[in-house]
Scaffold this active site. Structure first.
Site, mmCIF file in Angstrom:
data_model
loop_
_atom_site.group_PDB
_atom_site.id
_atom_site.type_symbol
_atom_site.label_atom_id
_atom_site.label_comp_id
_atom_site.label_asym_id
_atom_site.label_seq_id
_atom_site.Cartn_x
_atom_site.Cartn_y
_atom_site.Cartn_z
ATOM 1 N N THR A 13 6.779 2.721 4.147
ATOM 2 C CA THR A 13 7.877 1.854 3.705
ATOM 3 C C THR A 13 9.099 2.679 3.304
ATOM 4 O OG1 THR A 13 6.259 0.286 2.889
ATOM 5 C CG2 THR A 13 8.486 0.066 2.033
ATOM 6 N N GLY A 32 2.259 5.162 -3.348
ATOM 7 C CA GLY A 32 1.532 5.505 -4.564
ATOM 8 C C GLY A 32 1.210 7.001 -4.580
ATOM 9 N N GLU A 89 1.007 -4.676 1.640
ATOM 10 C CA GLU A 89 0.089 -4.761 2.791
ATOM 11 C C GLU A 89 0.302 -6.033 3.608
ATOM 12 O OE1 GLU A 89 -1.727 -2.361 3.887
ATOM 13 O OE2 GLU A 89 -1.192 -1.065 2.205
#
Lengths: 672, 672
Positions: free
Chosen positions: B154, B193, B436
């Site tokens: 992303t 993350g 997701e």
């Protein structure tokens, strides 16, 4: 050093250029005229002009840091408002303290204000519940910020049911004092804003005992902390209740009392009194205390509808800037506001926020009228006013919170960033669902009002205005004909509501006949009570919106503005009809083709609103400081703002945080 | 020093004593048998036994402190799992790293794990997308925690539409290297993350260019930080994106790349390849990458249904302990679980969490089967699997998040406390709505699958199993007769779904005939696409629940357990029918009396479940450490826990915070 352009994002410029109406017309209508709008803008520029923009967001800080910051902000804002009051209208109170909690000032206190309850509740409480002498003694000092206060009612184990409060105040005739105690852990006062460390005084709500005989609930002025040292006084256990979902800076506190003695004259005695010899003089009417709750609930409807408009503005602007997922495979990614499913997430919330704002205005009018009546000793409209405030508070807090959250989700991943401000808005909006009367409890009260109205109707007695539609609606055997006109949709809703009220009443009656007590039967019919209450409130909101758009006010607006408002009304009514279609279909014959036509109307009005969406939100006229959102600022420089906000994060001050050296590297090198 | 009693709250004891079934039977069923349940309990006691309970909650801390703590927790848990793996099954991988992200271990990482993506995505990605040599070189080191990684796809300005990624990797034939760049602010990698500071390597997804000719998206192994100093390497701009609504400790990061050179062999080349001379060898099938997304979505259904069960446990236990608002005026305040409206908030969520858990089990079975098929080169069931995973991911994330929030609100004011843990659970559950695959995007994909199925049906081609009900349902002209049996409710849902699919298809077709492109027509029919997709997924969930309760598995359960499950199914089906009644009424003749009978069934089954509610939640068998809630612990000592948690708040360390002396007192003394 800022990377944020001074220019407006071109996509937003284009949106603004193509709007079908004049934004300033909208803003004038929304804010109630030129004088109000002008002052609002002046007020915002006055209080925001010198705020420091270079700091990172409070959300990164520790709980102690947030509290310290919130306290400083509260003080700064108070100083500014006092100064402004002196400049603009010396000796008045229309700015200080009137605007201390205004939504226009929210941006000055991003984590909340530890002194808001002090002014919103404690000062007012002393005025309404205390004698004139008590107001002179405590109220004036509070109003002047010489002392700071909290309003302590809720306990750790006790909420809306006041008689259940465990805190007790025993009268000691010998010393002419009350002795206050919280005898159990569940009787600790819990939640009051500002109580933790900001307040040095407090209004404590406790059960009054004289010679161990309970006299009911009363209010007591209790000093918590030494005025010089701010240290808790003997017998006082006070502190902060810790982090919550939101309102991080509000300093919600707890309070334990152990044989705390206060003079008899510290009981607020405008209504009920305790005389020196221990004689208890009952209050002639509890009506005024009751009316304060109504006031706060009106305030919630206004504030929460404002939050929904804010979130609508943020998400709509972002949706005009964000480009994602081609509609046509060979074309570039469109503004996401061009996806019909995205329009369906945004535009109904815009319309809903306006619907509730209009209802809140109507509610205030009713409130003022009722307040006038009360002054003349006329309490007749109070039950109606109470029911309406309950249902609108419950519906608006729920719908605004859910709406803010839908709008946050409409911003995809970036809506999850603290700097988007939507999560913070949500945590503020949703809090109103449980405070000042938990929503379900309120809807059940409305349900009881509806059952009473039903009984009055059967007894041939007249109904109060806001429920008068029941008179006709309950008689008819379903909607005569579905035409889908606005008036017809409202009628269908009203008849569906009447039907729900009727079957609720029948079920209640059946349970009573079967031998259940009134209370048991009401509990067992509770789900339908709340459904009927929800429908009843919805009818009011729909009728109010319809009246504003099609009634005499239309004459004062430009045709272009009226067209936009008609589109918003169309969207609101069609969407509401679809939302309650399971209820409407019980009272109306609507064919499948007619239902499909309704879906087409929904899609058509989304399309009609598409070119105006950004401009409508501009018309809400929110100051960037109040939105405080990387996604929603007026200039639409979304990505630069997100970027700059991330760079400010204290975690990025050093390229490698110490914990990497102390923990991660040794672990990685240890091998298996 | 703790004030928390060692005893169980008597109200909870009573609840447990009166349950109609054996809780252990429920737990065995829920957890899939004795061996699994036993291991789960052993596992939890092993990893939780030495955790420090004396600290206050991370929610009070600064962002930096939370990160440091999360990193330490992640390391500690990894150590424990490695040790346990060696003790229980040396050389295996069923504990380490398999259970690193298991819900049973969540309590060890209350603010999230900065290394979870490292194991959940990066290691797997190298295995699936890299060659065997690449796995030897990078994957093994990652698996051994010698390097730490992130998965960077992303971008700040780009999400689900992969081809729109701006990050580019240009092949330099001369040096046999790729040159990576993020040429704009919108091309910065955003959100991964662990990327902020925890990772020193990263899989970067970028558009591949050879001689400035775009070849599509590929994955590249990029070193971010020096292995010795952990300092960012030249050309790397990396850091933390700042606070979010939840997952405070996960260290979501950003990444800018400026002429970063990596060897050609760092492109993950199992499928597509770039040869030294610049020849591009296309991937034979993109199927496997696609299948990883399906895997993650299956995981979300399991995790989110677990979160809903957790929240149900917290709110149900609290509702049995909390006493509020008399039902009968002369009786003491009842447990709030005795209010029917409260039951309506709790029990449907319990049932829904079980429904989704059963669906997730079924989904895993289908996944395993599809994975087997793929190994045999058989990709036929993949579209069906994809559609099912999309719709269940979207529905479960939405319903679990909304459910958790309803349960939080059901706890009144105390649900708003951070220590209640419900706000934290909500922020985790709702995140799955946008990550997701954003939910609406997924439902639109399911809508396309449904339209395709419609076309196949019309062409007389057979349908895949999970949509086969359409075959019969679309033919009939409405439900033959409403009986209200479970099977009949399912049939009504299926026929309503078929009807929705049909009119969606008709509207799509009409738009195509009117000259719109396929893509435009799909966008304009988008609202109905998502409605059809939602109904389709709901049919699957309902059918799966019905099958589990009434199918052959019932034989393996005690009659008492079966009765409870039947009550839960009854509640789920009746409630689902009422929820979609606006759709069902379009295809079924249901009289007003029949609708009232359905409402009575709802009220009856709430009453039937009332005595078993606490025991059902006990049967979920959550460790207190995983609930981590002051309201929901097994012993029900709610008030003592809230109290103790507040006392731990750092703001209460000193009776008077410094800011009172430095700011508040000078201000109060200044007078006006």
């Amino acid at each position: 050093m800022s990377i944020i352009p001074k220019t407006v994002n071109p996509d937003l410029q284009k949106e603004r250029a193509k709007a079908s109406f004049n934004v300033e017309d909208f803003a004038l209508w929304y804010h109630g005229g030129e004088e109000k709008l002008k002052f609002k803008r002046f007020f915002e520029s006055y209080i925001f002009k010198d705020l420091d923009d270079s700091r990172n967001s409070f959300q990164d800080w520790s709980h102690e840091e947030i509290f310290a910051d919130a306290l400083k902000n509260g003080i700064e804002l108070a100083k500014k408002l006092r100064k402004l009051q002196e400049e603009v209208n010396p000796g008045g109170n229309d700015i200080w303290p009137a605007l201390y909690g205004s939504p226009d000032a929210w941006g000055a206190m991003p984590s909340g204000n530890p002194f808001s309850v002090h002014f919103a509740m404690m000062v007012g409480c002393i005025r309404q519940q205390g004698t004139d002498e008590q107001y002179e003694k405590f109220g004036k000092r509070a109003e002047n910020f010489e002392i700071t206060g909290a309003y302590a009612q809720t306990e750790l184990g006790h909420g809306t049911f006041l008689r259940g409060l465990e805190t007790r105040a025993d009268f000691d005739r010998k010393t002419d004092e009350f002795v206050l105690n919280t005898p159990t852990i569940t009787s600790y006062k819990w939640w009051p804003g500002g109580l933790g460390h900001a307040a040095n005084y407090c209004v404590v709500v406790a059960n009054l005992y004289i010679d161990n005989d309970p006299k009911g609930v009363a209010m007591f002025m209790v000093q918590l902390r030494d005025e010089k040292t701010h240290m808790p006084l003997p017998g006082i256990d006070v502190g902060d209740i810790g982090k919550k979902m939101g309102f991080a800076g509000v300093n919600n506190g707890y309070l334990g009392l152990k044989n705390v003695r206060i003079p008899r004259t510290n009981m607020l005695m405008r209504h009920a009194q305790v005389l020196p010899d221990g004689t208890y003089v009952k209050s002639p009417a509890s009506v005024l205390a009751y009316f304060t709750m109504v006031f706060v609930r009106c305030l919630i409807v206004r504030n929460n509808s404002t939050m929904l408009s804010m979130a609508s503005t943020i998400a709509t602007r972002y949706s005009a800037v964000r480009r994602q997922s081609p509609i046509n495979p060979k074309e570039p990614e469109p503004q996401i506001i061009d996806h019909v499913t995205q329009q369906m997430k945004l535009f109904p919330e815009i319309a809903t926020s306006i619907a509730y704002r209009l209802s809140s205005t109507k509610l205030w009018q009713l409130y003022d009228q009722t307040a006038e009546d009360i002054k003349c000793g006329e309490f007749g409209r109070l039950p109606e006013m109470h029911a309406l405030a309950c249902s609108l508070k419950a519906l608006c807090s729920r719908d605004s919170a859910n709406g803010v959250e839908r709008l946050r989700l409409a911003c995809g991943g970036h809506g999850y960033l603290a700097s988007a401000q939507l999560a913070n808005l949500y945590s503020a909006a949703t809090a109103a669902c449980t405070y000042e009367g938990e929503n379900t409890v309120l809807l059940l009260q409305v349900g009881r009002f509806l059952m009473k109205s039903c009984r009055m109707l059967m007894a041939g007695k007249p109904l109060v205005p806001t429920i008068s539609y029941l008179q006709d609606a309950i008689k008819v055997n379903g909607l005569e004909k579905w035409t889908g006109s606005w008036q017809n949709i409202l009628q269908a809703l009203q008849i569906a509501t009447a039907h729900k009220i009727r079957i609720t009443f029948e079920n209640l009656t059946a349970r009573l006949k079967a031998g259940q007590t009134e209370a048991e039967a009401a509990n067992n019919t509770g789900i339908e009570y709340t459904q009927a209450a929800e429908l009843h409130g919805t009818c009011f909101v729909a009728a109010t919106f319809l009246e504003e758009v099609t009634g005499p006010n239309a004459k004062n607006r430009s045709p272009a503005l009226n067209k936009v408002l008609e589109n918003l009304l169309e969207l609101f009514l069609v969407n509401t009809a679809l939302k309650y279609m399971h209820e409407i279909l019980r009272v109306a014959n609507i064919s499948d083709m007619e239902l499909r036509a309704l879906q087409t109307r929904l899609e058509d009005v989304l399309k009609a609103l598409r070119p105006d969406a950004v401009a409508i939100c501009d018309g809400f006229d929110f100051h960037d400081r109040n939105l405080k959102s990387t996604l929603g600022s007026y200039d639409g420089n979304v990505y630069e703002r997100i970027f700059e906000e991330a760079k400010k994060s204290p975690l990025n001050k050093k390229p490698v945080p110490d914990v990497i050296y102390t923990h991660l590297q040794p672990f990685m090198k240890a091998k298996m």
